[in-house]
Design a protein around this motif. Sequence first.
Motif, PDB file in Angstrom:
ATOM      1  N   LYS A 138      -2.528  -9.238   6.065  1.00 32.57           N
ATOM      2  CA  LYS A 138      -3.336  -9.315   6.476  1.00 32.57           C
ATOM      3  C   LYS A 138      -4.243 -11.008   5.901  1.00 32.57           C
ATOM      4  O   LYS A 138      -4.251 -11.382   7.134  1.00 32.57           O
ATOM      5  CB  LYS A 138      -4.939  -8.489   6.325  1.00 32.57           C
TER       6      LYS A 138
ATOM      7  N   LYS B 288      -1.743  -3.660  -1.689  1.00 32.49           N
ATOM      8  CA  LYS B 288      -2.221  -4.622  -1.770  1.00 32.49           C
ATOM      9  C   LYS B 288      -1.261  -5.699  -0.650  1.00 32.49           C
ATOM     10  O   LYS B 288      -1.445  -6.885   0.064  1.00 32.49           O
ATOM     11  CB  LYS B 288      -1.249  -5.259  -3.295  1.00 32.49           C
TER      12      LYS B 288
ATOM     13  N   GLN C  32      -0.316  -5.077   2.027  1.00 26.95           N
ATOM     14  CA  GLN C  32      -0.682  -4.952   3.141  1.00 26.95           C
ATOM     15  C   GLN C  32      -1.722  -6.170   3.710  1.00 26.95           C
ATOM     16  O   GLN C  32      -2.174  -6.593   4.213  1.00 26.95           O
ATOM     17  CB  GLN C  32      -0.847  -3.453   3.355  1.00 26.95           C
ATOM     18  N   ILE C  33      -3.244  -5.515   2.146  1.00 28.44           N
ATOM     19  CA  ILE C  33      -3.530  -6.875   1.919  1.00 28.44           C
ATOM     20  C   ILE C  33      -3.401  -8.606   1.877  1.00 28.44           C
ATOM     21  O   ILE C  33      -4.318  -9.222   3.039  1.00 28.44           O
ATOM     22  CB  ILE C  33      -5.132  -6.188   0.957  1.00 28.44           C
ATOM     23  N   GLU C  34      -2.051  -8.391   1.508  1.00 28.83           N
ATOM     24  CA  GLU C  34      -2.453  -9.979   1.255  1.00 28.83           C
ATOM     25  C   GLU C  34      -1.518 -10.439   3.090  1.00 28.83           C
ATOM     26  O   GLU C  34      -2.565 -11.363   2.855  1.00 28.83           O
ATOM     27  CB  GLU C  34      -1.022 -10.208   0.237  1.00 28.83           C
TER      28      GLU C  34
END
Length: 150
Positions: A139, A133, A135-137
Amino acid sequence: MAAFVAKQMMGSQLKAVKGQLPGAGGGDDDGDKEKEEEAERERLEAIAEAEERRKEKHRKMEEEREQLRQGIRDKYNIKKKVVEEAAMPAEPDNPLMRKKKTPEELAREAELADQDEFTKLKNSLETQVNEIKQQIEEKMRSIHGKCVLQ
């Protein structure tokens, strides 16, 4: 007493063997059975009586020993140790002398171990999901920031 018990035990067996010999008169089987039953009853009573006498003898000996112990305690002002069930350690030092676990206790321990494994797995999955989560945020922020700048 031992001779009486031995005679009672062996006597009935010898009578049975004598009755099986060829030429021995085997006329009164009902009477023999009754005699054997009576002899067996007497033998059991004799054994029970001997056991009672033995127990009484040992009880008296233990009382005498306790009186001697108490005399020594009184003479030297020693306090008697009180053994409490709760004070005894739950697990003895020798693992061979420990109390065996019941199937219910074993099942409960296995269930707790499974729960521990599931809990560990759950925690590891949660941490991995949280990392993904993050890492996605990151990015998304970087992509969003680039879109705004352009």
